[in-house]
Design a protein around this motif. Structure first.
Motif, PDB file in Angstrom:
ATOM      1  N   ASP A  24       0.649  -1.080   0.319  1.00 17.43           N
ATOM      2  CA  ASP A  24      -0.029  -0.079   0.068  1.00 17.43           C
ATOM      3  C   ASP A  24       0.573   1.383  -0.152  1.00 17.43           C
ATOM      4  N   ASP A  25       0.099   2.708  -0.630  1.00 21.27           N
ATOM      5  CA  ASP A  25       1.204   3.963  -0.575  1.00 21.27           C
ATOM      6  C   ASP A  25       1.107   3.950   0.924  1.00 21.27           C
ATOM      7  N   SER A  26       0.649   3.592   1.514  1.00 16.89           N
ATOM      8  CA  SER A  26       0.541   4.465   2.658  1.00 16.89           C
ATOM      9  C   SER A  26       1.192   3.661   3.972  1.00 16.89           C
ATOM     10  N   ASP A  27       1.774   2.505   3.553  1.00 12.92           N
ATOM     11  CA  ASP A  27       2.893   1.323   4.372  1.00 12.92           C
ATOM     12  C   ASP A  27       4.425   1.352   3.401  1.00 12.92           C
ATOM     13  N   MET A  28       4.707   2.637   2.675  1.00 11.24           N
ATOM     14  CA  MET A  28       5.989   2.854   2.105  1.00 11.24           C
ATOM     15  C   MET A  28       6.901   3.180   3.281  1.00 11.24           C
ATOM     16  N   PRO A  29       7.921   2.400   3.576  1.00 13.37           N
ATOM     17  CA  PRO A  29       8.618   2.787   4.745  1.00 13.37           C
ATOM     18  C   PRO A  29       9.739   4.633   4.180  1.00 13.37           C
ATOM     19  N   VAL A  30      10.336   4.411   5.528  1.00 14.63           N
ATOM     20  CA  VAL A  30      11.351   5.740   5.260  1.00 14.63           C
ATOM     21  C   VAL A  30      10.349   7.175   4.754  1.00 14.63           C
ATOM     22  N   GLY A  31       9.258   7.552   4.201  1.00 17.11           N
ATOM     23  CA  GLY A  31       8.629   8.273   3.839  1.00 17.11           C
ATOM     24  C   GLY A  31       8.609   8.580   2.326  1.00 17.11           C
ATOM     25  N   LEU A  32       9.170   7.954   1.808  1.00 14.83           N
ATOM     26  CA  LEU A  32       9.584   7.790   0.349  1.00 14.83           C
ATOM     27  C   LEU A  32       8.486   7.079  -0.412  1.00 14.83           C
ATOM     28  N   PRO A  33       8.018   7.609  -1.468  1.00 11.70           N
ATOM     29  CA  PRO A  33       6.575   7.384  -2.265  1.00 11.70           C
ATOM     30  C   PRO A  33       7.392   6.025  -3.299  1.00 11.70           C
ATOM     31  N   TRP A  52      15.534  -2.238   0.083  1.00  8.66           N
ATOM     32  CA  TRP A  52      13.814  -2.327   0.161  1.00  8.66           C
ATOM     33  C   TRP A  52      12.994  -3.549   0.660  1.00  8.66           C
ATOM     34  N   LEU A  53      13.904  -4.861   0.446  1.00 10.76           N
ATOM     35  CA  LEU A  53      13.022  -5.693   1.328  1.00 10.76           C
ATOM     36  C   LEU A  53      13.567  -5.831   2.864  1.00 10.76           C
ATOM     37  N   VAL A  54      14.919  -5.192   3.745  1.00 10.20           N
ATOM     38  CA  VAL A  54      14.912  -5.204   4.567  1.00 10.20           C
ATOM     39  C   VAL A  54      14.557  -3.390   5.707  1.00 10.20           C
ATOM     40  N   VAL A  55      14.778  -2.636   4.824  1.00  4.54           N
ATOM     41  CA  VAL A  55      13.613  -1.243   5.221  1.00  4.54           C
ATOM     42  C   VAL A  55      12.381  -1.662   5.040  1.00  4.54           C
ATOM     43  N   SER A  56      11.842  -2.671   4.536  1.00  4.67           N
ATOM     44  CA  SER A  56      10.421  -2.730   4.567  1.00  4.67           C
ATOM     45  C   SER A  56       9.881  -3.908   5.578  1.00  4.67           C
ATOM     46  N   ARG A  57      10.355  -5.129   5.691  1.00  5.02           N
ATOM     47  CA  ARG A  57      10.685  -5.488   6.874  1.00  5.02           C
ATOM     48  C   ARG A  57      10.671  -5.248   7.909  1.00  5.02           C
ATOM     49  N   VAL A  58      11.513  -4.464   8.437  1.00  2.00           N
ATOM     50  CA  VAL A  58      11.821  -3.757   9.717  1.00  2.00           C
ATOM     51  C   VAL A  58      10.498  -2.298  10.145  1.00  2.00           C
ATOM     52  N   ALA A  59      10.004  -1.663   8.504  1.00  2.00           N
ATOM     53  CA  ALA A  59       8.920  -1.320   8.973  1.00  2.00           C
ATOM     54  C   ALA A  59       7.714  -2.166   9.410  1.00  2.00           C
ATOM     55  N   ARG A  60       7.745  -3.591   8.369  1.00  4.06           N
ATOM     56  CA  ARG A  60       6.569  -3.866   8.861  1.00  4.06           C
ATOM     57  C   ARG A  60       6.306  -4.622   9.817  1.00  4.06           C
ATOM     58  N   GLN A  61       8.025  -4.885  10.781  1.00  7.80           N
ATOM     59  CA  GLN A  61       7.208  -4.460  12.123  1.00  7.80           C
ATOM     60  C   GLN A  61       7.221  -4.485  13.063  1.00  7.80           C
ATOM     61  N   GLY A  62       8.073  -2.917  12.909  1.00  8.44           N
ATOM     62  CA  GLY A  62       7.434  -1.772  13.913  1.00  8.44           C
ATOM     63  C   GLY A  62       6.112  -1.860  13.816  1.00  8.44           C
ATOM     64  N   GLN A  63       5.259  -1.459  12.866  1.00  2.00           N
ATOM     65  CA  GLN A  63       3.941  -1.423  12.428  1.00  2.00           C
ATOM     66  C   GLN A  63       3.413  -2.925  13.417  1.00  2.00           C
ATOM     67  N   ARG A  64       3.949  -4.076  13.749  1.00  2.00           N
ATOM     68  CA  ARG A  64       2.798  -4.950  14.187  1.00  2.00           C
ATOM     69  C   ARG A  64       2.706  -4.730  15.668  1.00  2.00           C
ATOM     70  N   THR A  65       1.423  -4.904  15.552  1.00  6.39           N
ATOM     71  CA  THR A  65       0.634  -5.336  17.153  1.00  6.39           C
ATOM     72  C   THR A  65       1.238  -6.368  18.009  1.00  6.39           C
ATOM     73  N   PRO A  66       1.655  -5.716  19.637  1.00  5.65           N
ATOM     74  CA  PRO A  66       2.513  -7.231  20.310  1.00  5.65           C
ATOM     75  C   PRO A  66       1.074  -7.726  20.458  1.00  5.65           C
ATOM     76  N   GLY A  67       2.359  -8.923  20.875  1.00  2.00           N
ATOM     77  CA  GLY A  67       1.846 -10.153  20.815  1.00  2.00           C
ATOM     78  C   GLY A  67       1.228 -11.708  19.533  1.00  2.00           C
ATOM     79  N   ARG A  68       1.240 -10.494  18.822  1.00  2.00           N
ATOM     80  CA  ARG A  68       1.285 -11.128  17.147  1.00  2.00           C
ATOM     81  C   ARG A  68       2.134 -11.593  16.558  1.00  2.00           C
ATOM     82  N   PRO A  69       1.945 -12.814  16.064  1.00  2.00           N
ATOM     83  CA  PRO A  69       3.038 -13.491  15.669  1.00  2.00           C
ATOM     84  C   PRO A  69       4.440 -12.909  13.879  1.00  2.00           C
ATOM     85  N   LEU A  70       4.844 -12.523  13.912  1.00  2.00           N
ATOM     86  CA  LEU A  70       5.342 -11.886  12.838  1.00  2.00           C
ATOM     87  C   LEU A  70       5.611 -12.577  11.190  1.00  2.00           C
TER      88      LEU A  70
END
Length: 136
Positions: A24-33, A52-70
Motif C-alpha cells: 500500500d502507498d500508506s505503508d511505504m517505509p522511510v517516507g519515500l513514495p 527495499w527488503l530490509v527497510v520494508s521488513r523493519v517498518a512492517r515489524q514496527g507496525q505490528r501489534t504486540p503479541g501477534r506473531p510476525l
C-alpha cells in the motif's frame, strides 16, 4: 556457474519489485513514495532490492501489534485487520443463511383435488355406435 550471481540478482530484483508494487502507498517505509522505491530497485539492482527488503521488513515489524506473531498465525490479508466486512463473502459465512438451514421449508399451497362424487366432471360419453335416425 558464471551466470548464477546474475540469475540470483535478477530474481531478487523481480521479487523486490513485485513486493514494492503490491504494498500500500500508506505503508511505504522511510517516507519515500512508491515510484522512488521502484526507481531505486531498478537503477541499483542489488543494493536497491536489498535496501527495499530490509527497510520494508523493519517498518512492517514496527507496525505490528504486540503479541501477534510476525510469521504464520497472523491474518493472511491486510484488509482483514480493517474491521468486520459489511457483508459476508460467501453463503457459508452468512449467519442468516446458516440459521435458515435448520428451519423446515415453508409449505406451498396445493390445489384441492376433486374427489369422486363431489363436483367431479362427468366423463365424456364417447362416440355413439348406434345412430337413432335411419340411413337411406
Amino acid at each position: 556457474m558464471r551466470f548464477l550471481p546474475v540469475i540470483l540478482t535478477l530474481a531478487l530484483v523481480v521479487y523486490a519489485l513485485v513486493d514494492c508494487v503490491r504494498s500500500d502507498d500508506s505503508d511505504m517505509p522511510v517516507g519515500l513514495p512508491k515510484a522512488v522505491w521502484v526507481i531505486l530497485i531498478i537503477v541499483f539492482p542489488g543494493v536497491g532490492a536489498i535496501a527495499w527488503l530490509v527497510v520494508s521488513r523493519v517498518a512492517r515489524q514496527g507496525q505490528r501489534t504486540p503479541g501477534r506473531p510476525l510469521f504464520g498465525g497472523g491474518q493472511s490479508h491486510p484488509s482483514a485487520s480493517r474491521g468486520p466486512a459489511s457483508r459476508p463473502l460467501a453463503p457459508d459465512d452468512d449467519p442468516d443463511f446458516l440459521a435458515s438451514l435448520g428451519r423446515p421449508e415453508p409449505e406451498l399451497p396445493t390445489e384441492p383435488e376433486a374427489t369422486a362424487g363431489e363436483d367431479a366432471p362427468e366423463p365424456d360419453a364417447g362416440p355413439q355406435d348406434e345412430d337413432p335416425s335411419p340411413r337411406s
